[in-house]
Design a protein around this motif. Sequence first.
Motif, PDB file in Angstrom:
ATOM      1  N   SER A  38      16.167  -5.824  32.931  1.00 33.69           N
ATOM      2  CA  SER A  38      15.287  -5.505  31.819  1.00 33.69           C
ATOM      3  C   SER A  38      14.386  -6.712  31.649  1.00 33.69           C
ATOM      4  O   SER A  38      14.671  -7.771  32.187  1.00 33.69           O
ATOM      5  CB  SER A  38      16.116  -5.262  30.572  1.00 33.69           C
ATOM      6  OG  SER A  38      15.261  -5.157  29.467  1.00 33.69           O
ATOM      7  N   ASN A  39      13.288  -6.548  30.914  1.00 29.28           N
ATOM      8  CA  ASN A  39      12.276  -7.591  30.757  1.00 29.28           C
ATOM      9  C   ASN A  39      12.836  -9.004  30.749  1.00 29.28           C
ATOM     10  O   ASN A  39      12.471  -9.827  31.549  1.00 29.28           O
ATOM     11  CB  ASN A  39      11.516  -7.376  29.447  1.00 29.28           C
ATOM     12  CG  ASN A  39      10.726  -6.092  29.530  1.00 29.28           C
ATOM     13  OD1 ASN A  39      10.577  -5.562  30.625  1.00 29.28           O
ATOM     14  ND2 ASN A  39      10.240  -5.600  28.407  1.00 29.28           N
ATOM     15  N   ASN A  40      13.765  -9.243  29.836  1.00 26.84           N
ATOM     16  CA  ASN A  40      14.190 -10.623  29.654  1.00 26.84           C
ATOM     17  C   ASN A  40      15.699 -10.743  29.600  1.00 26.84           C
ATOM     18  O   ASN A  40      16.238 -11.590  28.912  1.00 26.84           O
ATOM     19  CB  ASN A  40      13.583 -11.180  28.365  1.00 26.84           C
ATOM     20  CG  ASN A  40      13.853 -10.250  27.203  1.00 26.84           C
ATOM     21  OD1 ASN A  40      14.445  -9.185  27.388  1.00 26.84           O
ATOM     22  ND2 ASN A  40      13.461 -10.645  26.006  1.00 26.84           N
ATOM     23  N   LEU A  41      16.392  -9.874  30.307  1.00 21.70           N
ATOM     24  CA  LEU A  41      17.848  -9.923  30.258  1.00 21.70           C
ATOM     25  C   LEU A  41      18.409 -10.275  31.630  1.00 21.70           C
ATOM     26  O   LEU A  41      18.176  -9.560  32.606  1.00 21.70           O
ATOM     27  CB  LEU A  41      18.416  -8.566  29.816  1.00 21.70           C
ATOM     28  CG  LEU A  41      18.361  -8.281  28.320  1.00 21.70           C
ATOM     29  CD1 LEU A  41      18.710  -6.824  28.047  1.00 21.70           C
ATOM     30  CD2 LEU A  41      19.306  -9.206  27.565  1.00 21.70           C
ATOM     31  N   PRO A  71      21.286 -10.595  34.488  1.00 19.65           N
ATOM     32  CA  PRO A  71      22.459  -9.772  34.798  1.00 19.65           C
ATOM     33  C   PRO A  71      23.747 -10.329  34.174  1.00 19.65           C
ATOM     34  O   PRO A  71      24.580  -9.565  33.686  1.00 19.65           O
ATOM     35  CB  PRO A  71      22.526  -9.811  36.326  1.00 19.65           C
ATOM     36  CG  PRO A  71      21.137 -10.109  36.766  1.00 19.65           C
ATOM     37  CD  PRO A  71      20.506 -10.929  35.679  1.00 19.65           C
ATOM     38  N   GLU A  72      23.879 -11.681  34.124  1.00 13.87           N
ATOM     39  CA  GLU A  72      25.119 -12.249  33.537  1.00 13.87           C
ATOM     40  C   GLU A  72      25.215 -11.880  32.062  1.00 13.87           C
ATOM     41  O   GLU A  72      26.309 -11.642  31.530  1.00 13.87           O
ATOM     42  CB  GLU A  72      25.188 -13.779  33.565  1.00 13.87           C
ATOM     43  CG  GLU A  72      24.745 -14.579  34.706  1.00 13.87           C
ATOM     44  CD  GLU A  72      23.287 -14.614  35.042  1.00 13.87           C
ATOM     45  OE1 GLU A  72      22.847 -13.644  35.708  1.00 13.87           O
ATOM     46  OE2 GLU A  72      22.590 -15.584  34.684  1.00 13.87           O
ATOM     47  N   THR A  73      24.057 -11.843  31.387  1.00 17.92           N
ATOM     48  CA  THR A  73      24.074 -11.531  29.952  1.00 17.92           C
ATOM     49  C   THR A  73      24.553 -10.103  29.751  1.00 17.92           C
ATOM     50  O   THR A  73      25.355  -9.808  28.851  1.00 17.92           O
ATOM     51  CB  THR A  73      22.647 -11.698  29.373  1.00 17.92           C
ATOM     52  OG1 THR A  73      22.187 -12.990  29.714  1.00 17.92           O
ATOM     53  CG2 THR A  73      22.615 -11.510  27.872  1.00 17.92           C
ATOM     54  N   ILE A  74      24.072  -9.215  30.619  1.00 20.89           N
ATOM     55  CA  ILE A  74      24.448  -7.803  30.496  1.00 20.89           C
ATOM     56  C   ILE A  74      25.939  -7.640  30.841  1.00 20.89           C
ATOM     57  O   ILE A  74      26.688  -6.971  30.120  1.00 20.89           O
ATOM     58  CB  ILE A  74      23.561  -6.928  31.406  1.00 20.89           C
ATOM     59  CG1 ILE A  74      22.090  -7.114  31.015  1.00 20.89           C
ATOM     60  CG2 ILE A  74      23.957  -5.465  31.305  1.00 20.89           C
ATOM     61  CD1 ILE A  74      21.103  -6.503  31.980  1.00 20.89           C
ATOM     62  N   ASN A  75      26.356  -8.284  31.928  1.00 20.10           N
ATOM     63  CA  ASN A  75      27.758  -8.150  32.333  1.00 20.10           C
ATOM     64  C   ASN A  75      28.700  -8.721  31.289  1.00 20.10           C
ATOM     65  O   ASN A  75      29.788  -8.184  31.034  1.00 20.10           O
ATOM     66  CB  ASN A  75      27.988  -8.849  33.680  1.00 20.10           C
ATOM     67  CG  ASN A  75      27.234  -8.127  34.792  1.00 20.10           C
ATOM     68  OD1 ASN A  75      26.913  -6.939  34.655  1.00 20.10           O
ATOM     69  ND2 ASN A  75      26.922  -8.832  35.871  1.00 20.10           N
ATOM     70  N   ASN A  76      28.272  -9.788  30.667  1.00 15.34           N
ATOM     71  CA  ASN A  76      29.067 -10.415  29.608  1.00 15.34           C
ATOM     72  C   ASN A  76      29.222  -9.446  28.428  1.00 15.34           C
ATOM     73  O   ASN A  76      30.298  -9.323  27.833  1.00 15.34           O
ATOM     74  CB  ASN A  76      28.327 -11.694  29.197  1.00 15.34           C
ATOM     75  CG  ASN A  76      29.016 -12.433  28.092  1.00 15.34           C
ATOM     76  OD1 ASN A  76      30.220 -12.630  28.160  1.00 15.34           O
ATOM     77  ND2 ASN A  76      28.271 -12.839  27.065  1.00 15.34           N
ATOM     78  N   ALA A  77      28.149  -8.709  28.134  1.00 11.05           N
ATOM     79  CA  ALA A  77      28.220  -7.719  27.047  1.00 11.05           C
ATOM     80  C   ALA A  77      29.164  -6.583  27.430  1.00 11.05           C
ATOM     81  O   ALA A  77      30.019  -6.176  26.639  1.00 11.05           O
ATOM     82  CB  ALA A  77      26.820  -7.175  26.755  1.00 11.05           C
ATOM     83  N   LEU A 123      23.610 -15.666  22.694  1.00  8.87           N
ATOM     84  CA  LEU A 123      22.143 -15.755  22.640  1.00  8.87           C
ATOM     85  C   LEU A 123      21.587 -14.954  21.460  1.00  8.87           C
ATOM     86  O   LEU A 123      20.380 -14.725  21.361  1.00  8.87           O
ATOM     87  CB  LEU A 123      21.539 -15.211  23.945  1.00  8.87           C
ATOM     88  CG  LEU A 123      22.000 -15.900  25.220  1.00  8.87           C
ATOM     89  CD1 LEU A 123      21.587 -15.117  26.456  1.00  8.87           C
ATOM     90  CD2 LEU A 123      21.435 -17.328  25.276  1.00  8.87           C
ATOM     91  N   HIS A 124      22.504 -14.464  20.621  1.00 10.28           N
ATOM     92  CA  HIS A 124      22.137 -13.623  19.464  1.00 10.28           C
ATOM     93  C   HIS A 124      21.524 -12.286  19.874  1.00 10.28           C
ATOM     94  O   HIS A 124      20.634 -11.765  19.202  1.00 10.28           O
ATOM     95  CB  HIS A 124      21.241 -14.370  18.459  1.00 10.28           C
ATOM     96  CG  HIS A 124      21.904 -15.601  17.951  1.00 10.28           C
ATOM     97  ND1 HIS A 124      23.050 -15.558  17.179  1.00 10.28           N
ATOM     98  CD2 HIS A 124      21.630 -16.903  18.153  1.00 10.28           C
ATOM     99  CE1 HIS A 124      23.439 -16.795  16.936  1.00 10.28           C
ATOM    100  NE2 HIS A 124      22.597 -17.636  17.512  1.00 10.28           N
ATOM    101  N   ARG A 155      21.317  -2.793  24.037  1.00 12.23           N
ATOM    102  CA  ARG A 155      20.991  -3.976  23.245  1.00 12.23           C
ATOM    103  C   ARG A 155      20.085  -3.477  22.130  1.00 12.23           C
ATOM    104  O   ARG A 155      19.010  -2.932  22.385  1.00 12.23           O
ATOM    105  CB  ARG A 155      20.259  -5.027  24.079  1.00 12.23           C
ATOM    106  CG  ARG A 155      19.923  -6.246  23.208  1.00 12.23           C
ATOM    107  CD  ARG A 155      19.339  -7.366  24.006  1.00 12.23           C
ATOM    108  NE  ARG A 155      17.985  -7.060  24.455  1.00 12.23           N
ATOM    109  CZ  ARG A 155      17.061  -7.993  24.671  1.00 12.23           C
ATOM    110  NH1 ARG A 155      17.359  -9.276  24.483  1.00 12.23           N
ATOM    111  NH2 ARG A 155      15.865  -7.657  25.094  1.00 12.23           N
ATOM    112  N   MET A 156      20.592  -3.607  20.911  1.00  9.16           N
ATOM    113  CA  MET A 156      19.784  -3.151  19.776  1.00  9.16           C
ATOM    114  C   MET A 156      18.573  -4.068  19.635  1.00  9.16           C
ATOM    115  O   MET A 156      18.671  -5.270  19.892  1.00  9.16           O
ATOM    116  CB  MET A 156      20.630  -3.182  18.497  1.00  9.16           C
ATOM    117  CG  MET A 156      21.749  -2.164  18.523  1.00  9.16           C
ATOM    118  SD  MET A 156      22.800  -2.331  17.073  1.00  9.16           S
ATOM    119  CE  MET A 156      24.133  -3.325  17.730  1.00  9.16           C
TER     120      MET A 156
END
Length: 371
Positions: free
Chosen positions: A2-5, A7-13, A110-111, A55-56
Amino acid sequence: MSNNLAPETINNAVAAFCLAGSPRSVSPHGNGHINDTFLVICDDAGAEKKYILQRMNHSIFKNPQALMENVTGVTSYLQEMIKEKNGDPDRETLSVIKTKTGDNYFEDSLHNFWRVFPFIDNTFCLEQVENARDFYDCAVAFGNFQRQLSAYPAETLHETIPLFHYTPSRFQNFKKAVADDLQGRAASVQAEIDFALAREADTHALTDLLEKGELPLRVTHNDTKLNNILFDNDTRKALCIIDLDTVMPGLSLYDFGDSIRTGANTGAEDETDLSKISLDLSLFETFTEGFLAGCAGSLTPLEIKLLPMGAKLMTYECGIRFLTDHLEGDVYFKIHRENHNLDRARTQFALVADMEKKWDEMAAIVERLSR
Ligand code: ADP
Ligand code: GN1
Ligand code: MG
């Protein structure tokens, strides 16, 4: 992805939620303008389990906790109603998947604010109406949704976006965007600005009546565009209403109007050939008939009379919101090309202009169907 995400951030979620099995793939999904949506596929001892991870949009929804309280409250309530009617609560409404710590959303370091729903499989959603039967089903489903929530304790709902459909305040925001002209784009869209300014008087049409107590405040969906409803692949019936972020007190006319805006337009929301944009009166009639059936006698005579105004005002309001975003530098709606929000504003204004031409026919259809 996604624009500014990353892969680690997504996998962590993904790892924060109680999912069945182990995640095998995560991919962007859907055509929403607001949240970042992903399809997560897990392998559960050889069986596939699918989820929607979102991601809201935290810059739009300032209070994700309150938002998720609304969504959890409304979906639990609908599940009970669906069970009572021997329906399928796993497919006819969303349900919220908890995090490993028992919460209904996850905030990362990262909020970013994340949530997960079961993916409702074997469904599709429409970007444009393909046949009148589907649109009729949508209308019944949205009317029914409003009726199902008529006894919901409205005072427990948080206002997730203040003044969401308060058109006079949308108009003020628009005028401010013109005056500020942050991107230096105003001069190039003077015709669109003039179109919007010329209709200032309309902006109060519904809110004045609400304030005078002549229109009832109800629990409404407030974002009844066509792609916020899932159809069952097997039965091709409207199955589940999604995108519950803006469920809060509102006018029935908002829900009626936003569906007409998206479904009874002969062109796409971002069509660049404006000759393709018009109000399909036959689809207007179909939707009106279905919505009245779904609301099952719960609308007042004044609400019914104002259905055409609901359609026009929701289209106009969306037009000024797109134009405002174009003037402010595309900070609200996701865009996929240059001038995307301007193209969207133009289709909305073309549709408003066509509704004005067809006003008497719209009124006559409503009058005939309400007899
Ligand atoms: P946005 O607020 O960005 O519009 P939505 O909640 O409407 O986000 O989701 C975007 C798209 O993702 C929807 O139009 C639909 O195609 C798909 N979608 C969302 N939730 C589900 C679900 N639980 N099951 C299947 N598809 C879904
Ligand atoms: C947004 O979230 P989505 O894509 O279903 C917007 C609606 C607009 C619509 C225009 C929370 O809907 O209000 O009418 O785009 N949602 C929000 O297509 O602003
Ligand atoms: Mg949506």
